[in-house]
Design a protein around this motif. Structure first.
Motif: not given
Length: 322
Positions: A168-183
């Protein structure tokens, strides 16, 4: 920069070592508190800011607080431009952001730690994976592999799953670059490397968790305060140590490796008191009532000693005697 790291280290020691049985100061309602406040910043703190606002307005009906939560990167410009008095951030300000503030006002912004958070890695509830290492996280989410992985991870079989999960392939989710969580995730989990192009960037942490809950093959990162049915948090191992789940105890002691502080940035001139409305709101956040709201939103309250230190630094208790 050194002062920031030293301050953070001291706070982390306070979280790990202090008893939470120590009582927090109660909020003492002040008369004549009214007016408008504007908050622009972190999505991670959105629910907490809403809870603080609701509780504060029950005590002070004449107060209006406007909340905007596009992401941590929006906080510093709003403070510099004077369009907000409150700048919630899920990361410390960058040097460039602090410099812009200093150039405008002649003194640095004031960072107030308001809660303890942990970054969680979520998978679908039916996924049999229970733990993941820092090196594997880097191989899953990063294209640079600066944490030492030899190759990127594209299937669940590469993370140790077998049978029908292996290919099974992974499907990746995350925050956008304005987010402190992303950083924060980029710095802490990817060794400051770059994200892969196939990470599905979401505008909010709740969207990340909901996306994971909706897709059997999904994996994503978000704060612990955004747990939802259908998604499950993984234990994480670091530097060869046993994998640790993001439990309140493990977060308080610092055993869980993706632990951070959440901040509220404000404009406080040196040796000058805060305006009455801002002072009252900060006293509410840094009180038994305010920190109870932190817990109710799924985050970890500050230790009592850290709360008192912040109140003293801001001159909040002195303002009650005026």
């Amino acid at each position: 920069m050194l002062k920031r790291f030293l301050a953070t280290a001291c706070l982390l020691l306070s979280v790990a070592s202090l008893s939470h049985a120590d009582t927090l100061p109660d909020y003492q309602r002040s008369s004549g508190i009214s007016g408008n406040l504007s908050s622009v910043g972190s999505d991670t703190l959105a629910n907490m800011m809403a809870a603080w606002t609701e509780g504060f307005k029950r005590l002070h009906p004449g107060v209006n607080i406007q909340l905007q939560t596009p992401g941590s990167a929006s906080a510093a410009p709003a403070l510099v431009e004077g369009t907000a008095q409150l700048g919630p951030m899920s990361r410390p300000m960058r040097v460039s952001e602090e410099n812009a503030f200093q150039a405008r006002f002649g003194y640095p912004p004031t960072a107030v730690p308001v809660a303890v958070d942990a970054m969680a890695v979520y998978v679908h509830q039916d996924n049999p994976l229970r733990a993941i290492s820092f090196q594997q996280l880097d191989a899953v989410f990063s294209r640079t592999l600066w944490c030492g992985a030899s190759q990127p991870v594209a299937t669940w079989g590469q993370l140790g799953l077998s049978g029908r999960w292996a290919n099974r392939d992974l499907q990746l989710f995350g925050r956008n670059s304005v987010s402190g969580t992303y950083g924060y995730f980029k710095q802490a989990a990817l060794c400051r490397g770059d994200f892969r192009a196939d990470v599905n960037e979401q505008p909010g942490s709740a969207s990340v968790v909901q996306s994971v809950a909706s897709s059997l093959n999904a994996i994503g990162y978000a704060g612990i305060g955004h747990q939802a049915s259908g998604a499950r948090m993984l234990a994480i191992s670091h530097q060869g140590k046993a994998a640790i789940k993001p439990t309140p105890s493990a977060i308080r002691t610092g055993e869980y490796p993706l632990t951070r502080y959440l901040y509220l940035y404000i404009n406080k001139a040196p040796n000058q008191p805060l305006a009455p409305l801002e002072s009252a709101f900060m006293r509410y956040i840094l009180s038994a009532q305010g920190q109870k709201a932190v817990s109710q939103q799924g985050y970890i309250p500050l230790p009592a000693q850290a709360v008192r230190a912040q109140r003293q630094a801001l001159g909040l208790d002195a303002s009650l005697k005026d």
